[in-house]
Design an enzyme around this catalytic site. Structure first.
Site, PDB file in Angstrom:
ATOM      1  N   CYS A 134       0.994  -1.247  -0.068  1.00 60.65           N
ATOM      2  CA  CYS A 134      -0.120  -0.060  -0.172  1.00 60.65           C
ATOM      3  C   CYS A 134       0.762   1.380  -0.092  1.00 60.65           C
ATOM      4  O   CYS A 134       0.690   2.093  -0.904  1.00 60.65           O
ATOM      5  CB  CYS A 134      -0.967  -0.125   1.090  1.00 60.65           C
ATOM      6  SG  CYS A 134      -0.071   0.191   2.948  1.00 60.65           S
ATOM      7  N   HIS A 150      -5.746   1.801  -4.529  1.00 60.78           N
ATOM      8  CA  HIS A 150      -4.646   1.334  -3.192  1.00 60.78           C
ATOM      9  C   HIS A 150      -4.227  -0.031  -3.753  1.00 60.78           C
ATOM     10  O   HIS A 150      -4.874  -0.898  -4.483  1.00 60.78           O
ATOM     11  CB  HIS A 150      -5.358   1.228  -1.899  1.00 60.78           C
ATOM     12  CG  HIS A 150      -6.440   0.143  -1.682  1.00 60.78           C
ATOM     13  ND1 HIS A 150      -6.612  -0.319  -0.685  1.00 60.78           N
ATOM     14  CD2 HIS A 150      -7.760  -0.024  -2.657  1.00 60.78           C
ATOM     15  CE1 HIS A 150      -7.761  -1.179  -0.797  1.00 60.78           C
ATOM     16  NE2 HIS A 150      -8.344  -0.842  -1.816  1.00 60.78           N
ATOM     17  N   HIS A 201      -2.561   1.172   6.909  1.00 55.58           N
ATOM     18  CA  HIS A 201      -2.892   1.170   5.514  1.00 55.58           C
ATOM     19  C   HIS A 201      -3.255   2.749   5.029  1.00 55.58           C
ATOM     20  O   HIS A 201      -3.722   3.500   5.672  1.00 55.58           O
ATOM     21  CB  HIS A 201      -4.198   0.310   5.105  1.00 55.58           C
ATOM     22  CG  HIS A 201      -4.511  -0.077   3.970  1.00 55.58           C
ATOM     23  ND1 HIS A 201      -3.794  -1.163   3.201  1.00 55.58           N
ATOM     24  CD2 HIS A 201      -5.306   0.409   3.055  1.00 55.58           C
ATOM     25  CE1 HIS A 201      -4.108  -1.282   2.031  1.00 55.58           C
ATOM     26  NE2 HIS A 201      -5.302  -0.279   1.863  1.00 55.58           N
TER      27      HIS A 201
END
Length: 338
Positions: free
Chosen positions: A254, A314, A302
């Site tokens: 990510c 993402h 994240h």
């Protein structure tokens, strides 16, 4: 950049013990669940937790790896300085040796006695003047040599400390890597134990909006040209695989996707999601615009990039490629404008 709030560390540095503790608590909770609980729901929840814990460990891995890279550069630069300083010391020693030889060849008699015995006083006085200059230069060269030796000793001691730190950092990288691999292997095992329909349901659930953000996000145009370029880069990465520790261009985790996308726009961002959350100005969710960084969960483990229309781009988790998902797919920690 304006002032911003840095998020608290994710807790990854506390090591795998915390994650193991979390798994133990989760296992106890599952054991205490009522007999009527749906086993597939429990499995999906466990997979979700394992992916979250693996992502925390991945960010800790990225941080440790970045620290090891920086230490390697520092050690290399210091070793170069040590080599140059050693060459300088060797040269000064040669000069001092030549001066000592000249002094020896001038004789070691007491100056007054040498003048008394000299048949050519004027010649002696001329030699004595040269000898005095040699002695003065020799004293200066000796002082400089001593200073250079002290610097060399200090550089070598610091290089030794940095090598110890580098070794610790390499071990931390290896430990985080083992933690990630273990959790991902367990998550894959659990997913493979589900029927095909349940696996598809898990993927749908991971892509659903968990927060009603209708009307809360204004969208609009990117806040800057570099944000527009970063969004274009992220869109070009759609479909590329999730690779933990990956920072492109073939695969991403990510934070690797965010770092790479902004690098294509000429902007250098830190490697981890926690550091990226503090790399710009925090903006309210209602003012989010394409190119802004959306950090998720309380520990900022994240991160994705807002792409407009209520979606982020993402790298979700292993097995799921870079893709669009609803901005409210999980609890939002912060929004950062770079």
């Amino acid at each position: 950049m304006g002032s911003h709030r840095r998020l608290a560390p994710s807790g990854s540095d506390r090591g795998a013990g915390v994650a193991v503790g979390l798994l133990s608590v989760a296992a106890a909770a599952l054991a205490a669940a009522p007999a009527g609980a749906a086993p597939h729901d429990d499995t999906r929840a466990r997979v979700d937790r394992l992916y979250q814990e693996a992502e925390r460990a991945t960010e800790a891995y990225n941080e440790a790896d970045e620290r090891a890279d920086a230490l390697r550069e520092q050690v290399r630069a210091r070793q170069d300085r040590i080599a140059r300083e050693q060459d300088r010391v060797n040269t000064m020693r040669e000069v001092l040796g030549a001066l000592a030889g000249a002094q020896y060849r001038s004789g070691g008699l007491d100056p007054a006695l040498a003048l008394l015995l000299s048949t050519e006083p004027e010649e002696y006085l001329e030699k004595a003047s040269v000898l005095d200059r040699i002695s003065t230069r020799q004293a200066g060269e000796l002082a400089e040599l001593q200073a250079a030796l002290r610097r060399l000793t200090q550089e070598r001691a610091e290089a030794a400390r940095q090598l110890v730190a580098l070794d610790r950092s390499r071990k931390a990288v290896a430990a985080h890597k083992r933690t990630v691999e273990r959790k991902l292997a367990e998550a894959r095992r659990l997913l493979n134990s589900l029927p095909d329909g349940e696996r598809a349901a898990y993927d749908r659930a991971s892509r659903s909006s968990r927060t009603d953000l209708a009307g809360a996000v204004t969208g609009g145009a990117p806040a800057s040209g570099r944000a527009a370029a970063a969004v274009a880069a992220a869109r070009a990465a759609l479909g590329r695989p999730y690779v933990w520790g990956g920072s492109g261009p073939g695969g991403f985790d990510c934070s690797g996707l965010v770092q790479w996308s902004y690098a294509q726009a000429g902007v250098a961002l830190p490697r981890t999601s926690q550091a990226q959350a503090g790399a710009g100005r925090q903006v309210p969710l209602s003012q989010m615009r394409p190119g802004d960084l959306v950090t998720y969960r309380d520990d900022a483990s994240h991160i994705g990039m807002y792409a407009g229309d209520g979606r982020v781009i993402h790298a979700p988790y292993p097995g799921a490629p870079v893709r669009y998902d609803p901005v409210g797919m999980m609890p939002i920690s912060s929004v950062t404008r770079v």
